[in-house]
Design an enzyme around this catalytic site. Structure first.
Site, PDB file in Angstrom:
ATOM      1  N   GLN A  17       0.779  -1.251   0.000  1.00  0.00           N
ATOM      2  CA  GLN A  17       0.000   0.000   0.000  1.00  0.00           C
ATOM      3  C   GLN A  17       0.805   1.293   0.000  1.00  0.00           C
ATOM      4  OE1 GLN A  17      -3.406   2.339   2.593  1.00  0.00           O
ATOM      5  NE2 GLN A  17      -3.004   0.240   3.142  1.00  0.00           N
ATOM      6  N   LYS A  75      16.115 -11.157 -10.371  1.00  0.00           N
ATOM      7  CA  LYS A  75      17.213 -11.994  -9.858  1.00  0.00           C
ATOM      8  C   LYS A  75      17.846 -12.795 -10.999  1.00  0.00           C
ATOM      9  CE  LYS A  75      15.943 -11.936  -5.073  1.00  0.00           C
ATOM     10  NZ  LYS A  75      15.220 -12.536  -3.972  1.00  0.00           N
ATOM     11  N   ALA A  98      11.502  -4.525   1.831  1.00  0.00           N
ATOM     12  CA  ALA A  98      12.081  -4.637   3.160  1.00  0.00           C
ATOM     13  C   ALA A  98      13.510  -4.086   3.096  1.00  0.00           C
ATOM     14  CB  ALA A  98      12.088  -6.094   3.589  1.00  0.00           C
ATOM     15  N   VAL A 137       7.780  -3.594   8.284  1.00  0.00           N
ATOM     16  CA  VAL A 137       6.703  -2.855   8.973  1.00  0.00           C
ATOM     17  C   VAL A 137       5.439  -2.802   8.122  1.00  0.00           C
ATOM     18  CG1 VAL A 137       6.019  -0.535   9.726  1.00  0.00           C
ATOM     19  CG2 VAL A 137       8.227  -1.446  10.412  1.00  0.00           C
ATOM     20  N   GLU A 139       1.191  -1.254   8.239  1.00  0.00           N
ATOM     21  CA  GLU A 139       0.399  -0.111   8.688  1.00  0.00           C
ATOM     22  C   GLU A 139       0.296   0.049  10.215  1.00  0.00           C
ATOM     23  OE1 GLU A 139      -1.544   2.400   7.049  1.00  0.00           O
ATOM     24  OE2 GLU A 139      -1.861   3.042   9.100  1.00  0.00           O
ATOM     25  N   ASP A 168       0.560   3.781   5.990  1.00  0.00           N
ATOM     26  CA  ASP A 168       0.841   3.435   4.592  1.00  0.00           C
ATOM     27  C   ASP A 168       0.547   4.593   3.651  1.00  0.00           C
ATOM     28  OD1 ASP A 168       1.770   0.879   4.930  1.00  0.00           O
ATOM     29  OD2 ASP A 168      -0.194  -0.042   4.776  1.00  0.00           O
ATOM     30  N   GLY A 247      -7.902  20.948  19.422  1.00  0.00           N
ATOM     31  CA  GLY A 247      -7.595  22.368  19.576  1.00  0.00           C
ATOM     32  C   GLY A 247      -8.280  23.005  20.768  1.00  0.00           C
ATOM     33  N   GLY A 248      -8.363  24.313  20.732  1.00  0.00           N
ATOM     34  CA  GLY A 248      -8.946  25.032  21.852  1.00  0.00           C
ATOM     35  C   GLY A 248     -10.469  25.084  21.807  1.00  0.00           C
TER      36      GLY A 248
HETATM   37  N1  CAO Z   1      11.892 -10.313  -9.301  1.00  0.00           N
HETATM   38  C1  CAO Z   1      12.577 -11.069  -8.420  1.00  0.00           C
HETATM   39  N2  CAO Z   1      12.543 -10.832  -7.082  1.00  0.00           N
HETATM   40  C2  CAO Z   1      11.804  -9.814  -6.655  1.00  0.00           C
HETATM   41  C3  CAO Z   1      11.083  -8.976  -7.523  1.00  0.00           C
HETATM   42  C4  CAO Z   1      11.154  -9.265  -8.918  1.00  0.00           C
HETATM   43  N3  CAO Z   1      10.505  -8.538  -9.810  1.00  0.00           N
HETATM   44  N4  CAO Z   1      10.449  -8.042  -6.800  1.00  0.00           N
HETATM   45  C5  CAO Z   1      10.743  -8.270  -5.514  1.00  0.00           C
HETATM   46  N5  CAO Z   1      11.577  -9.336  -5.407  1.00  0.00           N
HETATM   47  C6  CAO Z   1      12.134  -9.901  -4.201  1.00  0.00           C
HETATM   48  C7  CAO Z   1      13.006  -8.934  -3.440  1.00  0.00           C
HETATM   49  O1  CAO Z   1      14.266  -8.864  -4.039  1.00  0.00           O
HETATM   50  C8  CAO Z   1      13.033  -9.586  -2.052  1.00  0.00           C
HETATM   51  O2  CAO Z   1      13.991 -10.629  -2.063  1.00  0.00           O
HETATM   52  P1  CAO Z   1      15.079 -10.878  -0.891  1.00  0.00           P
HETATM   53  O3  CAO Z   1      14.323 -10.931   0.382  1.00  0.00           O
HETATM   54  O4  CAO Z   1      15.683 -12.171  -1.290  1.00  0.00           O
HETATM   55  O5  CAO Z   1      16.027  -9.749  -0.924  1.00  0.00           O
HETATM   56  C9  CAO Z   1      11.673 -10.266  -1.993  1.00  0.00           C
HETATM   57  O6  CAO Z   1      11.112 -10.189  -3.296  1.00  0.00           O
HETATM   58  C10 CAO Z   1      10.624  -9.772  -1.058  1.00  0.00           C
HETATM   59  O7  CAO Z   1      10.645  -8.415  -0.798  1.00  0.00           O
HETATM   60  P2  CAO Z   1      10.134  -7.875   0.630  1.00  0.00           P
HETATM   61  O8  CAO Z   1      10.994  -8.464   1.705  1.00  0.00           O
HETATM   62  O9  CAO Z   1      10.062  -6.425   0.521  1.00  0.00           O
HETATM   63  O10 CAO Z   1       8.641  -8.493   0.717  1.00  0.00           O
HETATM   64  P3  CAO Z   1       7.877  -9.102   1.980  1.00  0.00           P
HETATM   65  O11 CAO Z   1       6.559  -9.517   1.427  1.00  0.00           O
HETATM   66  O12 CAO Z   1       8.639 -10.165   2.677  1.00  0.00           O
HETATM   67  O13 CAO Z   1       7.705  -7.882   2.986  1.00  0.00           O
HETATM   68  C11 CAO Z   1       6.936  -5.683   3.642  1.00  0.00           C
HETATM   69  C12 CAO Z   1       6.673  -6.921   2.778  1.00  0.00           C
HETATM   70  C13 CAO Z   1       5.890  -4.650   3.281  1.00  0.00           C
HETATM   71  C14 CAO Z   1       6.804  -6.038   5.130  1.00  0.00           C
HETATM   72  C15 CAO Z   1       8.351  -5.121   3.354  1.00  0.00           C
HETATM   73  O14 CAO Z   1       8.504  -4.950   1.988  1.00  0.00           O
HETATM   74  C16 CAO Z   1       8.657  -3.814   4.066  1.00  0.00           C
HETATM   75  O15 CAO Z   1       8.915  -3.760   5.270  1.00  0.00           O
HETATM   76  N6  CAO Z   1       8.670  -2.717   3.298  1.00  0.00           N
HETATM   77  C17 CAO Z   1       9.033  -1.403   3.794  1.00  0.00           C
HETATM   78  C18 CAO Z   1       7.935  -0.794   4.636  1.00  0.00           C
HETATM   79  C19 CAO Z   1       6.631  -0.733   3.906  1.00  0.00           C
HETATM   80  O16 CAO Z   1       6.501  -0.185   2.840  1.00  0.00           O
HETATM   81  N7  CAO Z   1       5.611  -1.237   4.579  1.00  0.00           N
HETATM   82  C20 CAO Z   1       4.239  -1.000   4.190  1.00  0.00           C
HETATM   83  C21 CAO Z   1       3.742  -1.973   3.275  1.00  0.00           C
HETATM   84  S1  CAO Z   1       2.056  -1.649   3.023  1.00  0.00           S
HETATM   85  O17 CAO Z   1       1.325  -2.182   4.409  1.00  0.00           O
END
Ligand code: CAO
Length: 415
Positions: A17, A75, A98, A137, A139, A168, A247-248
Site C-alpha cells: 500500500q 534476480k 524490506a 513494517v 500499517e 501506509d 484544539g482550543g
Molecule cells: N523479481 C525477483 N525478485 C523480486 C522482484 C522481482 N521482480 N520483486 C521483488 N523481489 C524480491 C526482493 O528482491 C526480495 O527478495 P530478498 O528478500 O531475497 O532480498 C523479496 O522479493 C521480497 O521483498 P520484501 O521483503 O520487501 O517483501 P515481503 O513480502 O517479505 O515484505 C513488507 C513486505 C511490506 C513487510 C516489506 O517490503 C517492508 O517492510 N517494506 C518497507 C515498509 C513498507 O513499505 N511497509 C508498508 C507496506 S504496506 O502495508
C-alpha cells in the site's frame, strides 16, 4: 490538456500500500509510471482480500490506477539487464521493499548512480536509521510506533489504531512530496538524490499536536481541554482523549435520532466560543449565554461533560442531517458521522471525481477514491489498474528490444 508531470518516468518498484499510494498520485499528475512486478505473481495484493475468484482484488486495483505493468525477474541476470535499461531511461525509482532488498538485488545507490546520475531513488521504510531500521513494517505497526495508537481511544481502554491508513497511505503522500521536491532541485543541480520517508516519521508528523501536548503536560501537569480534566488523573504521557477535539474549541461525538439501531447516527459537535450564544438558543438553554458558570470558555471547561450531555438531549431529537442543517444556519461547526455506504452514494463526491466508478476488463465496474488533490491545469482522469505484465512488450519495445529479443528473454524467464 497537458499534465503537471508530463515527461516524468517512474520506475515503480512498489508493492502493497504505502509505495503504490505514492506512485498512483504521481501517475494521476501525469507521470508515466512503469510498475515492475515479479512474473507469475506480481504485487501480493493482486490476490489478497479477493471478492471475485482469480480477478485482481480491489486492494490492488484501487492503489494502482493509471500505471503500466511489466514483469521482470530481477534476480535473473538477463532480467537485471532489462532493469538496468529501465533505470537509465527513468527519472525516479520508487521502492518499498524490506530494508536491504534493493541492495541484495545488486542495485545499490552507488550502482544506480553509475547507471543514471540523474536518478532519484525514493524509498518507504518502516523506520529511519536506528535500532529498528532492519524491521519489516506494516500499517498498524507504524501507527503504534509513531504515537498514534497511544493517543487514540478512550482513557479507560487499550490503545486503538485508526481506520485511516496514516502509516501506509500517509507515508506514501509524504514520499510523493519528497519526490517532486527532488525533481525540482534536480532542475538546478542536474543530480538525483535519495528520498526516504520512514513510516514511523510520517505517522509522528501527523501526530505533531500530541508531541506538543506532551510538552505542555510536562510543564503544567494538566491539559484543560482533555476529558481527564478536572476529575481524571494525568500520568506522565499524553493520555487518550476519546473524541475530544485537539484544539482550543471543545468538541465531542453526540448521539442523533436513530442511534439505537444505526451505528452511525451521530454528529461531531464543536462548542466554538464565538457561537456559544447561538448554541444556547438552539438547544433551548438561553440562560447559559449569560450565566457566569457557562458564559466563557474557561468557565465551561470544568463541566464540559454535562454541557455535551445537555446538547445531546437536543441532537437525539434530530437526525444527523437535520441537526447539520439547523446548526449550519447558525455557523455552528459540526459534522455528521458518515458511513462508507453513505460516502459511496454521495452525489457531490461523484461530481468532483473524489469517488469514481472505473471499468475493469476482468472485474467489471467498481468504485474507487479518485485524486483528492485537484489541480486546475492538470485534471485527473482515473484509468483502471493494469493486468499483470500487460505492458511488458510495449515497454520492452520502447527500451529498444526487438520482438525476437523479447521472446528470447521470455523463454529465458527474464521477463
Ligand atoms: N523479481 C525477483 N525478485 C523480486 C522482484 C522481482 N521482480 N520483486 C521483488 N523481489 C524480491 C526482493 O528482491 C526480495 O527478495 P530478498 O528478500 O531475497 O532480498 C523479496 O522479493 C521480497 O521483498 P520484501 O521483503 O520487501 O517483501 P515481503 O513480502 O517479505 O515484505 C513488507 C513486505 C511490506 C513487510 C516489506 O517490503 C517492508 O517492510 N517494506 C518497507 C515498509 C513498507 O513499505 N511497509 C508498508 C507496506 S504496506 O502495508
Amino acid at each position: 490538456m497537458s499534465k503537471a508531470l508530463d515527461g516524468v518516468r517512474i520506475l515503480d518498484f512498489t508493492h502493497v500500500q504505502s509505495g503504490p499510494t505514492c506512485t498512483q498520485l504521481l501517475a494521476w499528475f501525469g507521470a508515466d509510471v512503469i510498475k515492475v512486478e515479479r512474473a507469475g505473481a506480481g504485487d501480493i495484493t493482486r490476490e489478497q482480500l479477493r471478492d471475485i475468484p482469480d480477478v485482481d482484488s480491489l486492494y490492488f486495483t484501487m492503489l494502482n490506477h493509471n500505471k503500466r505493468s511489466v514483469t521482470i525477474d530481477t534476480k535473473n541476470p538477463e532480467g537485471k539487464q532489462v532493469l538496468e535499461a529501465l533505470i537509465q531511461k527513468c527519472d525516479v525509482l520508487v521502492e518499498n521493499f524490506a530494508p536491504g532488498a534493493l541492495d541484495r538485488m545488486g542495485f545499490t545507490w552507488e550502482r544506480i548512480q553509475e547507471l543514471n546520475p540523474r536518478m532519484i531513488v525514493a524509498s518507504v521504510k518502516g523506520f529511519g536509521p536506528g535500532p529498528y531500521e532492519d524491521c519489516k513494517v506494516y500499517e498498524n505497526v507504524a501507527q503504534c510506533a509513531g504515537g498514534a495508537a497511544s493517543t487514540t481511544g478512550f482513557d479507560d481502554g487499550p490503545p486503538v489504531v485508526t481506520g485511516a491508513q496514516i502509516g501506509d497511505s500517509g507515508t506514501g503522500l509524504h514520499l510523493a512530496l519528497g519526490i517532486v521536491t527532488a525533481l525540482y532541485q534536480r532542475m538546478q543541480t542536474g543530480r538525483g538524490q535519495r528520498v526516504l520517508a520512514a513510516m514511523q516519521d510520517g505517522v509522528l508528523n501527523l501526530c505533531r499536536v500530541k508531541l506538543r501536548d506532551q510538552q505542555r503536560l510536562e510543564r503544567t501537569g494538566t491539559m484543560k481541554e482533555y476529558p481527564q480534566y478536572p476529575n481524571g488523573m494525568f500520568g506522565e504521557a499524553v493520555p487518550r482523549a476519546g473524541n475530544a477535539s485537539g484544539g482550543g474549541q471543545p468538541g465531542w461525538i453526540l448521539k442523533c435520532k436513530g442511534w439505537e439501531t444505526d451505528p452511525n447516527a451521530y454528529i461531531y459537535f464543536i462548542t466554538q466560543a464565538p457561537v456559544w450564544a447561538k448554541i444556547c438558543n438552539v438547544i433551548g438553554r438561553e440562560e447559559w449565554a449569560t450565566d457566569p458558570a457557562y458564559a466563557t470558555p474557561a468557565a465551561r471547561l470544568p463541566h464540559l461533560k454535562d454541557i455535551f450531555a445537555e446538547i445531546e438531549r437536543w441532537t437525539t431529537t434530530k437526525t444527523k442531517f437535520e441537526a447539520m442543517q439547523i446548526l449550519n444556519k447558525y455557523d455552528i461547526p459540526c459534522g455528521p458521522i458518515l458511513s462508507m455506504k453513505e460516502i459511496a452514494e454521495e452525489p457531490s463526491l461523484r461530481k468532483t471525481g473524489t469517488i469514481v466508478e472505473v471499468d475493469h476488463p476482468t472485474r467489471g465496474k467498481y468504485l474507487t477514491v479518485g485524486n483528492p488533490i485537484k489541480l486546475s491545469d492538470s485534471p485527473t482522469e482515473v484509468k483502471r489498474s493494469p493486468l499483470l505484465g500487460e505492458h511488458t512488450d510495449e515497454v520492452m519495445a520502447e527500451l529498444g528490444y526487438s520482438p525476437e529479443q523479447i521472446s528470447a528473454l521470455r523463454t529465458a524467464g527474464a521477463i
